[in-house]
Structures are given as structure tokens and as C-alpha cells.
Design a protein around this motif. Structure first.
Motif, PDB file in Angstrom:
ATOM      1  N   THR A  33      47.961  82.308  26.722  1.00 26.21           N
ATOM      2  CA  THR A  33      48.788  81.080  27.727  1.00 26.21           C
ATOM      3  C   THR A  33      50.453  81.567  27.474  1.00 26.21           C
ATOM      4  OG1 THR A  33      47.360  79.060  27.226  1.00 26.21           O
ATOM      5  CG2 THR A  33      49.893  79.223  28.327  1.00 26.21           C
ATOM      6  N   GLU A 145      49.396  69.285  34.197  1.00 30.18           N
ATOM      7  CA  GLU A 145      48.988  70.659  35.325  1.00 30.18           C
ATOM      8  C   GLU A 145      50.319  70.419  36.272  1.00 30.18           C
ATOM      9  OE1 GLU A 145      46.811  72.506  37.162  1.00 30.18           O
ATOM     10  OE2 GLU A 145      45.625  71.160  35.133  1.00 30.18           O
ATOM     11  N   GLU A 146      50.990  69.282  36.281  1.00 30.22           N
ATOM     12  CA  GLU A 146      52.714  69.353  36.468  1.00 30.22           C
ATOM     13  C   GLU A 146      53.877  70.524  35.884  1.00 30.22           C
ATOM     14  OE1 GLU A 146      54.398  68.561  39.029  1.00 30.22           O
ATOM     15  OE2 GLU A 146      56.312  68.752  38.493  1.00 30.22           O
ATOM     16  N   LYS A 148      52.085  72.168  33.474  1.00 32.27           N
ATOM     17  CA  LYS A 148      51.550  73.872  33.880  1.00 32.27           C
ATOM     18  C   LYS A 148      52.100  75.261  35.106  1.00 32.27           C
ATOM     19  CE  LYS A 148      46.856  72.975  32.286  1.00 32.27           C
ATOM     20  NZ  LYS A 148      45.246  73.137  32.474  1.00 32.27           N
ATOM     21  N   LYS A 149      52.780  73.960  36.335  1.00 24.09           N
ATOM     22  CA  LYS A 149      53.292  74.380  37.053  1.00 24.09           C
ATOM     23  C   LYS A 149      54.511  74.284  37.416  1.00 24.09           C
ATOM     24  CE  LYS A 149      54.216  73.014  42.111  1.00 24.09           C
ATOM     25  NZ  LYS A 149      54.889  72.587  42.044  1.00 24.09           N
ATOM     26  N   LEU A 150      54.936  74.304  36.181  1.00 27.13           N
ATOM     27  CA  LEU A 150      56.633  74.386  35.940  1.00 27.13           C
ATOM     28  C   LEU A 150      56.809  75.004  35.070  1.00 27.13           C
ATOM     29  CD1 LEU A 150      57.988  70.029  35.453  1.00 27.13           C
ATOM     30  CD2 LEU A 150      58.875  71.701  37.729  1.00 27.13           C
ATOM     31  N   GLY A 152      55.413  78.144  34.462  1.00 24.50           N
ATOM     32  CA  GLY A 152      55.464  79.386  35.306  1.00 24.50           C
ATOM     33  C   GLY A 152      56.898  79.660  36.110  1.00 24.50           C
ATOM     34  N   GLU A 153      57.752  78.592  36.186  1.00 25.34           N
ATOM     35  CA  GLU A 153      58.772  78.911  37.390  1.00 25.34           C
ATOM     36  C   GLU A 153      60.037  78.429  36.105  1.00 25.34           C
ATOM     37  OE1 GLU A 153      58.078  75.469  39.851  1.00 25.34           O
ATOM     38  OE2 GLU A 153      56.673  76.458  41.003  1.00 25.34           O
ATOM     39  N   ALA A 158      60.202  72.975  32.725  1.00 28.20           N
ATOM     40  CA  ALA A 158      58.442  72.208  32.122  1.00 28.20           C
ATOM     41  C   ALA A 158      58.679  71.303  30.787  1.00 28.20           C
ATOM     42  CB  ALA A 158      57.946  73.411  31.448  1.00 28.20           C
TER      43      ALA A 158
END
Ligand SMILES: [Fe+2]
Ligand SMILES: [Fe+2]
Length: 191
Positions: A33, A145-146, A148-150, A152-153, A158
Motif C-alpha cells: 500500500t 473506505e473513505e 482509502k479513496k482520499l 489516492g487523491e 486523507a
């Protein structure tokens, strides 16, 4: 020690033989990761991978062993980390990464050392390793999940979501909250 493909692979083999299987597998997932996040956020993928691999090297060691290892270490635990709990394994892993595996890269060592309590002065590698530990694929909690998504951005967003989640969790557990996570959150909010 130079951080080369071959050296990293040797360390991985060594850990496979030394760590409890569940800790080894968590370490591998954290390493992978961290490598992915490093690629996305223009950090150093191999360094991130190695820090992830070694971050929990001392997980599960008895408290006395951890304290003894840290006696003359440059990675002195602070008063909150010395309280009974699971925080001592982080500075201990930094000590082992330095002394046993001969790693000298300060950014990598600091990423390992602060993977539990976070560090408001973290560099990008430190932020990545801290987050990777919290969002590796097997982590399951309400906000995972939230975050994880952040991740990546936007690393800061995050981290802010992760700090909120950690603080909420620690409040629910009625345990002490290390000031680093509060300061980190305040900084991220511009305070
Ligand atoms: Fe840990
Ligand atoms: Fe971990």
C-alpha cells in the motif's frame, strides 16, 4: 545499507521467517500500500515499501524487551508512549531498522518511528507510511473506505479523515490520546 531490490528482497525473506504470520502478512500489505501511495504522490516507492515492511518488526515484544532495547536509543519514547499500551513497538522498530538492518535513511527511519502516534512534522514518506498502515486492504472500520479513496487523491485530506477517525476511536475507548495526533489535525485544519 543501500536500499536495492536485492537487499529489500533479503529483508523480506528474513521477516517471513521471524515475524508471526499475521504480522508478516499485515507488514506485506502495508508495504505494498505504501509503495502504491508513493507512486501516486511522487515519493520514493522502494523506500516506502521497505518502511512498511519493517514498521511492525517489534509488534508483540514484551514491554521489558522494548524498554531495554530503547534504553540507549536515539528514538526515545516520550511520556505518553511509555505508558502501558502498544506504542513502544514503533520507536523500537526504528531502532532495529537502524541497528540490525543497517538502514541510515533518516526519512525512512522516522516514518517507522512515528507510524503509531503520527508526527505533525512528517515528510511525505512519513505521511504515506502512516496512512498505509491504517488503510492496507485488510483494515476494516467505518471510515476505512473513505480514507482509502482520499489517500489516492489528496494526502492531507486523507490524513485529516484518518486523524478524526483515530481520535473518535480513542475517545470511545476512553484511553489517552497522544498530543501528536491533535497537533497534526489542528495543523491540517490550518490552526
Ligand atoms: Fe504498528
Ligand atoms: Fe502496522
Amino acid at each position: 545499507m543501500v536500499i536495492s531490490e536485492k537487499n529489500v528482497s533479503n529483508i523480506r525473506k528474513q521477516l517471513a521467517g521471524e515475524l508471526k504470520p499475521e504480522i508478516y502478512r499485515h507488514s506485506l500489505r502495508t508495504a505494498e500500500t505504501a509503495r502504491e501511495l508513493a507512486k501516486i504522490h511522487q515519493s520514493a516507492p522502494q523506500k516506502a515499501y521497505l518502511a512498511g515492511l519493517l514498521h511492525d518488526y517489534c509488534r508483540g515484544w514484551p514491554r521489558e524487551r522494548l524498554l531495554k532495547l530503547l534504553q540507549d536509543s536515539r528514538w526515545q519514547p516520550d511520556r505518553w508512549e511509555r505508558q502501558p499500551g502498544r506504542l513502544l513497538h514503533a520507536p523500537a522498530a526504528a531502532e532495529m531498522a537502524e541497528k540490525k538492518f543497517n538502514l541510515t535513511d533518516m526519512s525512512l527511519l522516522r516514518a517507522i518511528r512515528y507510524h503509531t502516534i503520527s508526527n505533525p512534522q512528517s515528510d511525505r514518506l512519513g505521511m504515506i507510511v502512516y496512512l498505509a498502515d491504517k488503510i492496507e486492504p485488510d483494515r476494516e472500520y467505518f471510515e476505512a473506505e473513505e480514507i482509502k479513496k482520499l489517500a489516492g487523491e489528496d494526502l492531507n485530506q486523507a490524513l485529516l479523515a484518518s486523524a478524526d477517525s483515530t481520535i473518535r476511536y480513542l475517545l470511545d475507548c476512553k484511553v489517552i490520546i497522544h498530543p501528536n495526533i491533535i497537533i497534526l489535525r489542528n495543523n491540517l485544519l490550518g490552526g
